[in-house]
Design a protein around this motif. Structure first.
Motif, PDB file in Angstrom:
ATOM      1  N   GLY A 190       0.828  -1.131  -0.072  1.00 23.96           N
ATOM      2  CA  GLY A 190      -0.101   0.004   0.080  1.00 23.96           C
ATOM      3  C   GLY A 190       0.769   1.251  -0.087  1.00 23.96           C
ATOM      4  N   PHE A 191       2.178   1.169  -0.067  1.00 25.14           N
ATOM      5  CA  PHE A 191       3.185   2.353  -0.048  1.00 25.14           C
ATOM      6  C   PHE A 191       3.656   2.450  -1.144  1.00 25.14           C
ATOM      7  CE2 PHE A 191       2.195   2.067   4.399  1.00 25.14           C
ATOM      8  CZ  PHE A 191       2.434   3.159   4.992  1.00 25.14           C
ATOM      9  N   THR A 192       3.587   3.620  -1.785  1.00 23.95           N
ATOM     10  CA  THR A 192       4.307   3.926  -3.077  1.00 23.95           C
ATOM     11  C   THR A 192       5.093   4.983  -2.850  1.00 23.95           C
ATOM     12  OG1 THR A 192       2.344   3.384  -4.179  1.00 23.95           O
ATOM     13  CG2 THR A 192       3.980   4.804  -5.508  1.00 23.95           C
ATOM     14  N   ILE A 193       6.514   4.831  -3.118  1.00 23.03           N
ATOM     15  CA  ILE A 193       7.367   5.617  -2.995  1.00 23.03           C
ATOM     16  C   ILE A 193       8.378   5.872  -4.128  1.00 23.03           C
ATOM     17  CG2 ILE A 193       9.645   6.335  -1.389  1.00 23.03           C
ATOM     18  CD1 ILE A 193       8.451   4.305   0.907  1.00 23.03           C
ATOM     19  N   MET A 194       8.474   7.379  -4.314  1.00 23.34           N
ATOM     20  CA  MET A 194       9.317   7.904  -5.690  1.00 23.34           C
ATOM     21  C   MET A 194      10.247   8.559  -4.872  1.00 23.34           C
ATOM     22  SD  MET A 194       8.162   9.859  -8.899  1.00 23.34           S
ATOM     23  CE  MET A 194       8.197  11.318  -8.313  1.00 23.34           C
ATOM     24  N   SER A 195      11.782   8.390  -5.248  1.00 27.37           N
ATOM     25  CA  SER A 195      12.753   9.000  -4.921  1.00 27.37           C
ATOM     26  C   SER A 195      13.325   9.584  -6.092  1.00 27.37           C
ATOM     27  CB  SER A 195      13.732   8.453  -3.783  1.00 27.37           C
ATOM     28  OG  SER A 195      14.668   8.858  -3.490  1.00 27.37           O
ATOM     29  N   VAL A 196      13.810  10.773  -6.210  1.00 25.52           N
ATOM     30  CA  VAL A 196      14.392  11.430  -7.211  1.00 25.52           C
ATOM     31  C   VAL A 196      15.654  12.280  -6.701  1.00 25.52           C
ATOM     32  CG1 VAL A 196      14.439  12.801  -9.285  1.00 25.52           C
ATOM     33  CG2 VAL A 196      12.474  11.422  -8.624  1.00 25.52           C
ATOM     34  N   GLY A 197      16.933  11.824  -7.086  1.00 26.07           N
ATOM     35  CA  GLY A 197      17.890  12.485  -6.648  1.00 26.07           C
ATOM     36  C   GLY A 197      19.264  12.325  -7.612  1.00 26.07           C
ATOM     37  N   LYS A 220      17.647  16.055  -3.517  1.00 26.51           N
ATOM     38  CA  LYS A 220      16.780  14.947  -3.617  1.00 26.51           C
ATOM     39  C   LYS A 220      15.315  15.299  -3.286  1.00 26.51           C
ATOM     40  CE  LYS A 220      16.748  11.193  -0.675  1.00 26.51           C
ATOM     41  NZ  LYS A 220      17.320  10.128   0.043  1.00 26.51           N
ATOM     42  N   PHE A 221      14.324  14.606  -3.805  1.00 29.64           N
ATOM     43  CA  PHE A 221      13.001  14.856  -3.341  1.00 29.64           C
ATOM     44  C   PHE A 221      12.387  13.451  -3.284  1.00 29.64           C
ATOM     45  CE2 PHE A 221      12.203  15.633  -7.708  1.00 29.64           C
ATOM     46  CZ  PHE A 221      10.865  14.878  -8.078  1.00 29.64           C
ATOM     47  N   VAL A 222      11.513  13.321  -2.545  1.00 29.71           N
ATOM     48  CA  VAL A 222      10.939  12.099  -2.093  1.00 29.71           C
ATOM     49  C   VAL A 222       9.385  12.283  -2.013  1.00 29.71           C
ATOM     50  CG1 VAL A 222      10.608   9.807  -0.978  1.00 29.71           C
ATOM     51  CG2 VAL A 222      12.892  11.075  -1.074  1.00 29.71           C
ATOM     52  N   ILE A 223       8.469  11.272  -2.673  1.00 30.55           N
ATOM     53  CA  ILE A 223       7.007  11.481  -2.574  1.00 30.55           C
ATOM     54  C   ILE A 223       6.565  10.146  -1.892  1.00 30.55           C
ATOM     55  CG2 ILE A 223       4.770  11.393  -3.624  1.00 30.55           C
ATOM     56  CD1 ILE A 223       6.398  13.213  -5.899  1.00 30.55           C
ATOM     57  N   VAL A 224       5.917  10.122  -0.927  1.00 27.26           N
ATOM     58  CA  VAL A 224       5.443   8.841  -0.251  1.00 27.26           C
ATOM     59  C   VAL A 224       3.939   8.845  -0.351  1.00 27.26           C
ATOM     60  CG1 VAL A 224       5.094   7.511   1.866  1.00 27.26           C
ATOM     61  CG2 VAL A 224       7.477   8.824   1.310  1.00 27.26           C
ATOM     62  N   GLU A 225       3.369   8.111  -1.063  1.00 27.87           N
ATOM     63  CA  GLU A 225       1.623   7.907  -0.964  1.00 27.87           C
ATOM     64  C   GLU A 225       1.379   6.642  -0.194  1.00 27.87           C
ATOM     65  OE1 GLU A 225      -2.078   7.050  -2.303  1.00 27.87           O
ATOM     66  OE2 GLU A 225      -0.511   5.950  -3.281  1.00 27.87           O
ATOM     67  N   TYR A 226       0.404   6.665   0.608  1.00 29.31           N
ATOM     68  CA  TYR A 226      -0.055   5.437   1.247  1.00 29.31           C
ATOM     69  C   TYR A 226      -1.569   5.529   1.479  1.00 29.31           C
ATOM     70  CZ  TYR A 226       0.372   8.579   5.339  1.00 29.31           C
ATOM     71  OH  TYR A 226       0.213   9.598   6.147  1.00 29.31           O
ATOM     72  N   ALA A 227      -2.132   5.920   0.562  1.00 34.51           N
ATOM     73  CA  ALA A 227      -3.652   5.849   0.759  1.00 34.51           C
ATOM     74  C   ALA A 227      -4.067   4.439   0.524  1.00 34.51           C
ATOM     75  CB  ALA A 227      -4.185   6.674  -0.343  1.00 34.51           C
ATOM     76  N   ASP A 268      15.428  21.598   4.005  1.00 36.87           N
ATOM     77  CA  ASP A 268      14.535  20.389   4.370  1.00 36.87           C
ATOM     78  C   ASP A 268      13.188  20.675   4.578  1.00 36.87           C
ATOM     79  OD1 ASP A 268      16.901  18.780   3.887  1.00 36.87           O
ATOM     80  OD2 ASP A 268      17.401  19.005   6.130  1.00 36.87           O
ATOM     81  N   PHE A 269      12.424  20.541   3.281  1.00 29.91           N
ATOM     82  CA  PHE A 269      11.037  21.080   3.382  1.00 29.91           C
ATOM     83  C   PHE A 269      10.298  19.876   3.263  1.00 29.91           C
ATOM     84  CE2 PHE A 269       7.947  23.243   0.440  1.00 29.91           C
ATOM     85  CZ  PHE A 269       7.510  24.515   1.205  1.00 29.91           C
ATOM     86  N   ILE A 270       9.178  19.823   4.511  1.00 32.08           N
ATOM     87  CA  ILE A 270       8.320  18.717   4.247  1.00 32.08           C
ATOM     88  C   ILE A 270       6.785  18.999   4.188  1.00 32.08           C
ATOM     89  CG2 ILE A 270       7.586  16.572   5.439  1.00 32.08           C
ATOM     90  CD1 ILE A 270      10.544  16.498   5.002  1.00 32.08           C
ATOM     91  N   ILE A 271       6.087  18.602   3.144  1.00 26.68           N
ATOM     92  CA  ILE A 271       4.706  18.932   2.978  1.00 26.68           C
ATOM     93  C   ILE A 271       4.022  17.482   3.314  1.00 26.68           C
ATOM     94  CG2 ILE A 271       2.858  19.275   1.394  1.00 26.68           C
ATOM     95  CD1 ILE A 271       4.976  20.688  -0.295  1.00 26.68           C
ATOM     96  N   ASN A 272       3.194  17.531   4.331  1.00 27.02           N
ATOM     97  CA  ASN A 272       2.298  16.259   5.059  1.00 27.02           C
ATOM     98  C   ASN A 272       0.896  16.744   4.572  1.00 27.02           C
ATOM     99  OD1 ASN A 272       1.449  14.230   6.291  1.00 27.02           O
ATOM    100  ND2 ASN A 272       1.719  14.872   8.314  1.00 27.02           N
ATOM    101  N   ALA A 273       0.402  15.855   3.740  1.00 24.01           N
ATOM    102  CA  ALA A 273      -1.039  16.054   3.436  1.00 24.01           C
ATOM    103  C   ALA A 273      -1.814  14.842   3.884  1.00 24.01           C
ATOM    104  CB  ALA A 273      -1.335  16.118   1.800  1.00 24.01           C
ATOM    105  N   GLN A 274      -2.248  14.870   5.165  1.00 25.65           N
ATOM    106  CA  GLN A 274      -2.742  13.770   5.996  1.00 25.65           C
ATOM    107  C   GLN A 274      -3.897  13.254   5.462  1.00 25.65           C
ATOM    108  OE1 GLN A 274      -3.447  16.395   9.656  1.00 25.65           O
ATOM    109  NE2 GLN A 274      -1.341  16.525  10.049  1.00 25.65           N
ATOM    110  N   ASN A 275      -4.850  14.030   5.085  1.00 30.90           N
ATOM    111  CA  ASN A 275      -6.078  13.414   4.763  1.00 30.90           C
ATOM    112  C   ASN A 275      -5.837  12.761   3.138  1.00 30.90           C
ATOM    113  OD1 ASN A 275      -6.745  16.018   6.203  1.00 30.90           O
ATOM    114  ND2 ASN A 275      -8.407  14.458   6.382  1.00 30.90           N
ATOM    115  N   ILE A 305       5.520  14.941   0.803  1.00 31.99           N
ATOM    116  CA  ILE A 305       6.288  15.192  -0.132  1.00 31.99           C
ATOM    117  C   ILE A 305       7.542  15.918   0.525  1.00 31.99           C
ATOM    118  CG2 ILE A 305       7.152  16.688  -2.240  1.00 31.99           C
ATOM    119  CD1 ILE A 305       3.964  16.513  -2.777  1.00 31.99           C
ATOM    120  N   CYS A 306       8.930  15.397   0.425  1.00 28.85           N
ATOM    121  CA  CYS A 306       9.945  15.897   0.897  1.00 28.85           C
ATOM    122  C   CYS A 306      10.873  16.357  -0.078  1.00 28.85           C
ATOM    123  CB  CYS A 306      10.735  14.649   1.816  1.00 28.85           C
ATOM    124  SG  CYS A 306       9.718  13.766   2.904  1.00 28.85           S
TER     125      CYS A 306
END
Length: 172
Positions: free
Chosen positions: A46-53, A85-92, A141-148, A153-154
């Motif tokens: 259920g976790f999709t992680i995209m890391s780009v660096g 580097k930026f990382v997107i974690v999606e776990y809906a 180190d900028f972190i966006i947490n879209a809880q709902n 996004i890091c």
């Protein structure tokens, strides 16, 4: 998209005026701990992680620069210069238990970090964390947490506030 641009614009204003410095004691986003947390959930269902660096991020920067249509667009892309580097974690799609575990771990990790912005809009909650330099010129180190949305996004590295302001001018 306009909502996110507006949020980022507010961060630029806060950093430029030093408002965020007057708040709670400075707490840095721990990029190493964040990376470790993401690694912990990397292979969970259920976790999709995209890391780009590295090379991929360099290629994206080069492609964006090559396709920019105006001098202003190219100047707005300067925002990417300090990002390593930026990382997107999606776990809906993760189970409720895994979502709750990740949310708990993330809250624990960010509890002492500077929350730059908290947005609540029609049941959507978005928290933005980062460390603003003492001179107010850089956000680290900028972190966006879209809880709902069950997404994080890091952006690891630093963003020049002036470049961020230039990007906002182009966006509007």
């Amino acid at each position: 998209m306009k909502k996110i641009i507006s949020i980022i614009l507010l961060i630029v204003v806060m950093a430029g005026t030093g408002i965020s410095q007057a708040a709670a004691p400075a707490g840095k986003v721990d990029s190493e701990a964040m990376t470790a947390l993401i690694s912990k959930y990397q292979n969970k269902d259920g976790f999709t992680i995209m890391s780009v660096g590295g090379v991929a991020l360099g290629f994206i920067k080069m492609l964006a620069d090559a396709t920019a249509e105006s001098k202003e667009d190219k100047e707005a892309l300067d925002i990417l210069d300090g990002i390593r580097k930026f990382v997107i974690v999606e776990y809906a799609d993760a189970s409720d238990e895994k979502q709750a575990a990740f949310d708990k771990d993330l809250s624990e990790l960010l509890k002492d970090a500077d929350k730059l912005i908290e947005v609540k809009d029609n049941g959507d909650n978005v928290d933005i964390y980062g460390t603003i330099s003492k001179d107010g010129e850089r956000i680290q180190d900028f972190i966006i947490n879209a809880q709902n949305e069950h997404a994080v996004i890091c952006f690891f590295g630093s963003i020049n506030v002036k470049d961020l302001g230039g990007a906002m001018d182009v966006a509007y």
